[in-house]
Scaffold this active site. Structure first.
Site, mmCIF file in Angstrom:
data_model
loop_
_atom_site.group_PDB
_atom_site.id
_atom_site.type_symbol
_atom_site.label_atom_id
_atom_site.label_comp_id
_atom_site.label_asym_id
_atom_site.label_seq_id
_atom_site.Cartn_x
_atom_site.Cartn_y
_atom_site.Cartn_z
ATOM 1 N N CYS A 90 0.813 -1.224 0.000
ATOM 2 C CA CYS A 90 0.000 0.000 0.000
ATOM 3 C C CYS A 90 0.844 1.270 0.000
ATOM 4 O O CYS A 90 0.351 2.345 -0.351
ATOM 5 C CB CYS A 90 -0.937 0.020 1.200
ATOM 6 S SG CYS A 90 -2.110 -1.351 1.232
ATOM 7 N N HIS A 357 -9.031 2.855 -2.540
ATOM 8 C CA HIS A 357 -7.585 2.728 -2.302
ATOM 9 C C HIS A 357 -6.968 1.875 -3.408
ATOM 10 O O HIS A 357 -6.917 0.646 -3.313
ATOM 11 C CB HIS A 357 -7.385 2.077 -0.928
ATOM 12 C CG HIS A 357 -5.991 1.695 -0.586
ATOM 13 N ND1 HIS A 357 -4.867 2.339 -1.092
ATOM 14 C CD2 HIS A 357 -5.519 0.726 0.253
ATOM 15 C CE1 HIS A 357 -3.783 1.774 -0.573
ATOM 16 N NE2 HIS A 357 -4.145 0.798 0.231
ATOM 17 N N CYS A 387 -0.301 2.960 6.222
ATOM 18 C CA CYS A 387 0.046 1.662 6.796
ATOM 19 C C CYS A 387 0.336 0.697 5.649
ATOM 20 O O CYS A 387 -0.120 0.895 4.526
ATOM 21 C CB CYS A 387 -1.071 1.134 7.689
ATOM 22 S SG CYS A 387 -2.670 0.916 6.872
ATOM 23 N N GLY A 389 1.057 -3.605 4.585
ATOM 24 C CA GLY A 389 0.947 -5.000 4.952
ATOM 25 C C GLY A 389 2.246 -5.575 5.473
ATOM 26 O O GLY A 389 3.333 -5.194 5.050
#
Length: 401
Positions: A90, A357, A387, A389
């Site tokens: 991300c 997203h 944030c 993963g």
């Protein structure tokens, strides 16, 4: 050290990430190319002025495999421009901007296009597999659970109720709806056109203006079966034995939307800006990444923010606006709680819960969003964080010039 300046930032609208979504017909290379073409048209540079194209992609497989950044450069008409794809899940889009800035600051490049692309309707998450999500010899010893379970773990540990996360989600939708109504995204949006040049999407398709706390209350939790029936709750509770159980509060309405989209940020030296006749809009003041505890996984924006603030010699009160990616509502609630940041400074025009997203593209989108809003409000400093993963966080601070 040379300063790295943000000369411009654009993005596509986000299309729903399914076969019926408006952008499904556009392959990722052609989708990613459209912001690059817009940057060139707006800023008057030719392919030979661009030292590199650095694009994030969270699922670099299938149509997004084999260095999607070079395919995007080809599709954009930058035939002789190099391109490199990177993947920090991300955080990929912001990582691309940070890497580009580092090259500029080190004196190893003059002008770079950074950002990202993700066609989630055509290349679903985990299409390429990956050891940290599929290999029990890695997941079990490291107590890695699905992100939705991690989000519910955050909510349980820090006492965010279903009403709290739903209220946050409804506010994200309200803010995004208002931002679109008032034209706050107009400077950055690049309408997506099909092969015939016809516009197929010119606004974020995922926004639901009719969302209310009451309508969200009717949705079933998304991660209850993963947690309870597949045993991931038990794994997480072994890491957090102070909890008796995990309260599953997240669902499709208070989690980030699955969408297609692309972003592009033009980063260069003051000298290249002068030669192009372009006024720099901001400079990169500090950036970086951190690792965080992999079971809870999604709290990385907190230490990442602390790290870049320290690097910049700043504190939270020095930042005018924050963009913290809305992967799940509890992520942003915990971020504001931990750092004592007022809600009216965070994601002021809504976020990924409302607009979606697109994984590798999101970081570039958030950078452009905070820059546009700083200019609209005549403010100075913005911080972008996501944030990531596996337990990571990424952040960057920009400062208007």
């Amino acid at each position: 050290m040379t300063d790295a300046f943000i000369l411009d930032a654009v993005r596509t609208p986000r299309g729903k990430g399914r076969a019926s979504g408006a952008l499904h017909e556009i392959g990722p290379a052609r989708l990613g190319a459209q912001p690059l073409v817009a940057l060139a048209a707006r800023n008057g540079f030719s392919h030979d002025r661009v030292d590199d194209v650095i694009l994030g992609c969270g699922e670099p497989s299938l149509e997004q495999a084999s260095d999607i950044a070079k395919a995007v450069a080809f599709a954009a008409g930058l035939r002789e421009t190099p391109g490199v794809q990177l993947n920090r899940f991300c955080g990929s889009g912001l990582q691309a901007c940070n890497f580009a800035s580092a090259m500029i600051m080190a004196g190893q490049a003059d002008l770079i296009i950074a950002g990202g692309v993700e066609s989630m309707s055509r290349v679903p998450m985990f299409a390429g597999g990956g050891a940290w999500v599929t290999d029990p010899q890695i997941t079990i010893p490291n107590t890695i659970v699905p992100q939705g379970v991690s989000a519910d773990l955050i909510a349980t540990l820090y006492r965010f109720s279903r009403a709290n996360v739903d209220a946050y989600a409804a506010e994200s939708q309200r803010r995004a709806t208002l931002a679109w109504k008032e034209g706050r995204f107009e400077r950055s949006i690049v309408p997506v056109r099909d092969i015939n040049g016809l516009t197929i999407l010119d606004r974020d398709e995922h926004v639901r203006a009719d969302t209310t706390i009451e309508s969200l209350a009717g949705l079933e939790p998304s991660f209850n079966s993963l947690g309870q029936q597949m045993g991931f709750d038990a794994m997480a509770l072994r890491r957090y034995p102070e909890l008796a159980e995990i309260d599953h509060v997240h669902h499709a309405g208070n989690s980030s939307g699955i969408v297609d989209g692309a972003s592009a940020v033009l980063i260069g030296t003051r000298e290249i800006a002068r030669s192009l006749g372009v006024k720099p809009r901001a400079r990169m003041r500090a950036f970086g990444t951190v690792g965080s505890e992999p079971t809870i996984m999604l709290t990385g924006p907190i230490p990442a923010t602390e790290a870049v603030l320290k690097r910049a010699g700043m504190n939270v009160r020095d930042i005018d606006l924050f963009e913290c990616n809305e992967a799940f509502a509890a992520v942003v609630l915990r971020y504001m709680q931990a750092l004592d940041i007022p809600a009216d400074k965070v994601n002021v025009n809504g976020g990924a819960i409302a607009m979606g997203h697109p994984l590798g593209a999101t970081g570039g989108m958030l950078l452009g969003a905070v820059l546009d809003e700083l200019e609209r409000r005549d403010l100075a400093t913005g911080l972008i964080t996501l944030c990531i993963g596996g337990g990571m966080g990424i952040a960057a601070i920009i400062e208007r010039v």
